[in-house]
Design a protein around this motif. Sequence first.
Motif, short mmCIF file in Angstrom:
data_model
loop_
_atom_site.label_atom_id
_atom_site.label_comp_id
_atom_site.label_asym_id
_atom_site.label_seq_id
_atom_site.Cartn_x
_atom_site.Cartn_y
_atom_site.Cartn_z
N THR A 54 38.96 -68.12 -31.03
CA THR A 54 38.58 -67.14 -32.06
C THR A 54 39.72 -66.18 -32.32
OG1 THR A 54 36.24 -67.33 -31.48
CG2 THR A 54 36.92 -65.32 -32.64
N GLU A 55 40.36 -65.69 -31.28
CA GLU A 55 41.47 -64.75 -31.43
C GLU A 55 42.64 -65.41 -32.17
OE1 GLU A 55 43.74 -61.54 -31.65
OE2 GLU A 55 41.64 -61.57 -31.06
N LEU A 109 42.52 -67.97 -34.28
CA LEU A 109 42.15 -68.20 -35.68
C LEU A 109 42.12 -66.90 -36.47
CD1 LEU A 109 39.44 -70.96 -35.16
CD2 LEU A 109 41.80 -71.24 -35.98
N LYS A 110 41.69 -65.81 -35.84
CA LYS A 110 41.73 -64.51 -36.53
C LYS A 110 43.15 -64.11 -36.85
CE LYS A 110 37.59 -62.23 -34.70
NZ LYS A 110 37.12 -61.17 -33.79
N ARG A 111 44.06 -64.30 -35.90
CA ARG A 111 45.47 -63.98 -36.14
C ARG A 111 46.04 -64.82 -37.27
NH1 ARG A 111 46.86 -64.43 -30.39
NH2 ARG A 111 48.24 -66.09 -31.05
N ASP A 117 36.73 -67.52 -26.84
CA ASP A 117 37.37 -66.23 -27.10
C ASP A 117 38.81 -66.43 -27.54
OD1 ASP A 117 35.02 -64.93 -26.42
OD2 ASP A 117 35.69 -64.39 -24.40
N GLY A 176 44.34 -66.17 -39.75
CA GLY A 176 43.72 -65.72 -40.99
C GLY A 176 44.30 -64.43 -41.50
N ALA A 177 44.72 -63.58 -40.59
CA ALA A 177 45.29 -62.28 -40.97
C ALA A 177 46.67 -62.44 -41.59
CB ALA A 177 45.37 -61.36 -39.77
N ARG A 178 47.33 -63.56 -41.38
CA ARG A 178 48.68 -63.78 -41.88
C ARG A 178 48.70 -64.19 -43.34
NH1 ARG A 178 52.20 -67.50 -38.61
NH2 ARG A 178 53.72 -66.44 -39.91
N GLU A 179 47.59 -64.63 -43.88
CA GLU A 179 47.55 -65.14 -45.25
C GLU A 179 47.91 -64.11 -46.26
OE1 GLU A 179 43.76 -66.97 -45.77
OE2 GLU A 179 44.27 -68.63 -44.51
#
Length: 144
Positions: free
Chosen positions: A134-135, A137-139, A131, A141-144
Amino acid sequence: MSNLSKRRLKAWIRLLGVTRGAEAHLRDYLRRNHETTLPRFDVMAALYRRREGVTMSELSRMLLVSNGNATAVVDRLEKDGLVRRQPVATDRRTVKVALTPAGQAAFETQAAGHEAEVDRLFSGLSEADLDALTEILKRMGARE
């Protein structure tokens, strides 16, 4: 360079090392246990997700590879009877590629083994670890 900057760089190097190690392990696994390559597996996975077939251009975009690379892999898969090419009725220059029934069956076997191997690679991580990872990596990915 700040201490935080150095730590971020070390985290990147560690992440890259883990990724490369896992990819090398999965390449070897697919070669030894399924007599296939990671590019072949990736093409078959993309085609499995899109059962109706895709054009070669769509396939290249899905895999983030050149048309030439995708074509070379599809040529070999077609020779092995795992994919088929079909001309598009409305545009004779366009060809769709899809898995054959034998290709679907082969992929399902490979995918089950691949999933079990990834599960083994990640077996040291708890649900909470997954968890958190995943959180994070999502953060990122959202920065790109």
